[in-house]
Write a protein that holds these residues in place. Structure first.
Motif, short mmCIF file in Angstrom:
data_model
loop_
_atom_site.label_atom_id
_atom_site.label_comp_id
_atom_site.label_asym_id
_atom_site.label_seq_id
_atom_site.Cartn_x
_atom_site.Cartn_y
_atom_site.Cartn_z
N ALA A 282 0.82 -1.22 0.00
CA ALA A 282 0.00 0.00 0.00
C ALA A 282 0.85 1.26 0.00
N SER A 283 1.94 1.27 0.73
CA SER A 283 2.76 2.47 0.83
C SER A 283 3.75 2.55 -0.32
N ARG A 284 4.34 3.72 -0.47
CA ARG A 284 5.36 3.91 -1.51
C ARG A 284 6.55 2.97 -1.26
N GLY A 285 6.96 2.86 0.00
CA GLY A 285 8.09 1.99 0.31
C GLY A 285 7.78 0.54 0.02
N GLY A 286 6.59 0.10 0.40
CA GLY A 286 6.22 -1.29 0.14
C GLY A 286 6.18 -1.61 -1.34
N LYS A 287 5.64 -0.68 -2.13
CA LYS A 287 5.57 -0.90 -3.57
C LYS A 287 6.96 -0.97 -4.20
N LEU A 288 7.87 -0.12 -3.72
CA LEU A 288 9.24 -0.15 -4.24
C LEU A 288 9.92 -1.47 -3.93
N GLN A 289 9.72 -1.95 -2.70
CA GLN A 289 10.37 -3.19 -2.29
C GLN A 289 9.85 -4.38 -3.10
N VAL A 290 8.55 -4.40 -3.34
CA VAL A 290 7.97 -5.48 -4.12
C VAL A 290 8.46 -5.42 -5.57
N GLU A 291 8.51 -4.20 -6.12
CA GLU A 291 8.97 -4.07 -7.51
C GLU A 291 10.40 -4.55 -7.66
N ILE A 340 15.69 2.03 -7.77
CA ILE A 340 14.91 1.61 -6.60
C ILE A 340 15.79 1.52 -5.37
N LYS A 341 17.01 1.00 -5.54
CA LYS A 341 17.93 0.91 -4.39
C LYS A 341 18.21 2.28 -3.80
N ASP A 342 18.38 3.28 -4.68
CA ASP A 342 18.62 4.64 -4.18
C ASP A 342 17.40 5.15 -3.40
N GLU A 343 16.21 4.90 -3.92
CA GLU A 343 15.01 5.35 -3.22
C GLU A 343 14.84 4.63 -1.88
N LEU A 344 15.19 3.34 -1.86
CA LEU A 344 15.08 2.59 -0.61
C LEU A 344 16.11 3.06 0.42
N LYS A 345 17.26 3.53 -0.06
CA LYS A 345 18.23 4.10 0.88
C LYS A 345 17.65 5.31 1.59
N GLU A 431 15.95 -9.57 0.64
CA GLU A 431 16.79 -8.41 0.38
C GLU A 431 15.95 -7.16 0.15
N ALA A 432 14.86 -7.32 -0.60
CA ALA A 432 14.03 -6.16 -0.91
C ALA A 432 13.40 -5.58 0.34
N PHE A 433 12.98 -6.44 1.27
CA PHE A 433 12.29 -5.96 2.48
C PHE A 433 13.26 -5.70 3.63
N ARG A 434 14.52 -5.50 3.28
CA ARG A 434 15.50 -5.19 4.31
C ARG A 434 15.15 -3.90 5.03
N ALA A 435 14.64 -2.91 4.25
CA ALA A 435 14.27 -1.64 4.86
C ALA A 435 13.13 -1.81 5.87
N THR A 436 12.22 -2.73 5.55
CA THR A 436 11.11 -2.99 6.48
C THR A 436 11.59 -3.75 7.71
N LEU A 437 12.40 -4.78 7.48
CA LEU A 437 12.81 -5.65 8.57
C LEU A 437 13.84 -4.99 9.49
N GLU A 438 14.42 -3.86 9.05
CA GLU A 438 15.34 -3.15 9.93
C GLU A 438 14.62 -2.61 11.16
N GLU A 439 13.28 -2.50 11.07
CA GLU A 439 12.52 -2.09 12.26
C GLU A 439 12.78 -3.06 13.41
#
Length: 573
Positions: A282-291, A340-345, A431-439
């Motif tokens: 649903a969120s911008r971050g989630g969509k980027l990670q899935v893509e 996408i990696k830059d945006e996820l950073k 790897e894609a959901f690393r930004a999420t799992l860092e929580e």
């Protein structure tokens, strides 16, 4: 050969005696099998020339394919050695869904002799999925092949309606056949297939058939044998299914090989999970990670060679084929992954800032982790009075959600819900959901939630523990919770208590056992580095899109008479 395409071939008897003689003379003259694909109006759609021993049918138009429908064309070809229909002929009829297949034998005088024919059978009409008709002299054939095909389609349509009757709620869903091929024990296979069925339901598929095959070694080319594939093809035809879902990850070559022999679309477990994540992000971050996960999965599977779309380079030394469409696609995927990696950073920086704000507030962070559909979001809603989406299906929520929980003793914590885990979580998603799992890395305490009513609860708990260990989170203090305890029968509770002696049992939906959980959380976080008796109010951090985290004040809601939150508040000491 060109004149063959101008004839009209009757459906009764496959061909007139004159047409049969013409076909036999041409095949004998060139020493190769000659075939015709004839539509139901008697017009040849393709003229095929093979070898002396066989004939190759190219990829056909899929426009007519659908539930309970055949291809709408029949194959009439020659056999030069007097042999009957081959296994390859029958397999082609199955996999290509041909109306019928017929072989005209030719003698050493270039004359037609016998017609061998076969047609598909309706459900339950025989042990084999097809019927090989008795061979007859080429000018004595009485069968009307168009009528036989139309009757079969009517029977398949009736069978499809019968199968769909008890599943009226699944109307409009695409039907799929689930396939498990492994050398694991059958009980393990069936449990994994049941999980695949739940994933399919979440993805919006209707399961038409499930196939379990135990093998000593998996066929590296087709996963399973062609005979079993033919059975699956017939089962899919009868059930009106258009998709094959394999329980496991297929290699690029296996997907390509399967696509060549079956008319069904083929995906694997990883693709199914990626599709679910794409639907629920649903969120911008989630969509980027899935893509990014989808692109990384797709990149090694780009095998198309499209020379018609090659570019030509001009100039001395640059003549000839240039960058092919395949290479262009791969380059575009690499470029998109880099962006996408830059945006996820940037996303990770914002989340790090939010975590830093929480750390300055001195609030301990408690993260809910666990297998997908274990009830984490329901538990978060019950404890904090929130309205996070919580459904009885896998991966209903993907984006991390943080809420503040205040206890009557003026203790406050940050309660975080994260994406659920699953066995064999695709490496692309890890790897894609690393930004999420860092929580989870910022958590002072992990609450591992398991579905006590699930028959595979022990395996699921072990899978969660293994994923946490792989992520380097094994040293964070952890509480283990058996949720949905109200759904466990009385005779099944004692074995679970013996298997998990440290577990806290509760029902997030019915609010039973919440006091034991909140007491345990308070006891664990009191000695934590970030705990405080009563400090300044929580600083608002940013969520996946940079928006402020929602707050839920338990005490305030209780004062306003919210029964859900009031009950959660009273569980404090």
């Amino acid at each position: 050969m060109e004149r063959l395409g101008t004839r009209r071939y009757p459906s009764k008897g496959a061909a007139t005696p004159e047409q049969a003689r013409e076909l036999a003379a041409i095949a004998y003259g060139i020493g190769r099998q000659v075939g015709l694909l004839i539509d139901r109006k008697g017009r040849p759609t393709l003229i095929l020339v093979g070898t002396p021993k066989g004939i190759l049918i190219p990829e056909l138009d899929r426009s007519r394919l659908g539930a309970a429908r055949l291809r709408g064309v029949r194959l009439l070809h020659t056999h030069l050695a007097g042999e009957p229909l081959s296994e390859e002929d029958l397999t082609d009829m199955l996999f290509l869904r041909l109306d019928s297949v017929a072989a005209l034998t030719v003698d050493d005088q270039a004359q037609p002799v016998t017609l061998h024919a076969a047609v598909l059978l309706p459900p339950g009409a025989g042990d084999a999925p097809y019927d090989v008709l008795p061979p007859r002299p080429f000018d004595k054939v009485e069968e009307d092949f168009n009528a036989l095909a139309a009757a079969l389609e009517e029977e398949l349509a009736r069978e499809g309606e019968r199968l769909a009757a008890p599943q009226a709620s699944e109307a409009g869903r695409e039907k799929a056949v689930l396939v498990s091929v492994s050398n694991a024990p059958r009980a393990v296979q069936e449990a994994s297939l049941a999980e695949l069925a739940a994933l399919a339901d979440t993805a919006g598929l209707a399961v038409a058939e499930s196939v379990v095959q135990r093998v000593a070694t998996v066929n590296p080319k087709y996963i399973l044998g062609k005979g079993k594939l033919a059975e699956i093809e017939v089962a899919a035809l009868r059930a009106g299914a258009s998709l094959l879902v394999f329980d496991g990850e297929l290699s690029p070559s296996q997907i390509r090989n399967l696509a060549e022999v079956t008319q069904l679309r083929v995906i694997d477990r990883t693709q199914l999970i990626l599709d679910i994540f794409a639907q629920h992000a649903a969120s911008r971050g989630g969509k980027l990670q899935v893509e990014m996960a989808q692109l990384k999965y797709l990149q090694p599977r780009l095998v198309r060679q499209d020379r018609a779309m090659s570019r030509l380079m001009g100039g001395i030394g640059g003549r000839g084929p240039g960058e092919t469409k395949l290479e262009v696609d791969r380059r575009r995927i690499r470029d998109r992954i880099g962006r996408i990696k830059d945006e996820l950073k940037e996303l990770r920086k914002r989340r790090a800032a939010a975590r830093a704000g929480r750390a300055r507030a001195g609030l301990p962070v408690v993260s809910l982790v666990g297998y997908t559909n274990a009830g984490k979001s329901t538990l978060l809603n019950t404890l904090t009075g929130s309205a996070v989406l919580a459904e009885n299906r896998l991966f209903a929520t993907l984006d991390p959600t943080s809420r503040r929980l205040r206890f009557p003793s003026d203790k406050e914590i940050i309660l975080t819900d994260t994406v659920g885990f699953i066995r064999e979580l695709p490496k692309e998603l890890k790897e894609a959901f690393r930004a999420t799992l860092e929580e989870l890395e910022a958590a002072d305490l992990l609450v591992a939630v398991a579905d006590a009513s699930h028959p595979e609860v022990e395996a699921q708990a072990a899978a969660v523990a293994e994923i946490l260990r792989e992520m380097g989170l094994g040293d964070i203090p952890r509480l283990f919770v058996l949720n949905k305890w109200d759904a466990v029968p009385e005779d099944g509770r004692e074995p679970l208590r013996n298997a998990f002696p440290e577990a806290i049992t509760l029902s997030a939906k019915n609010r039973e056992g919440l006091s034991a959980l909140t007491d345990a959380i308070l006891q664990r976080v009191r000695s934590g580095p970030g705990v405080r008796d009563h400090g300044p109010a929580l600083e608002r951090g940013a969520d996946a899109d940079g928006n402020a985290d929602a707050e839920t004040d338990g005490a305030g809601d209780a004062a306003d008479g919210d029964p859900a939150t009031a009950a959660a508040t009273r569980t404090g000491p």
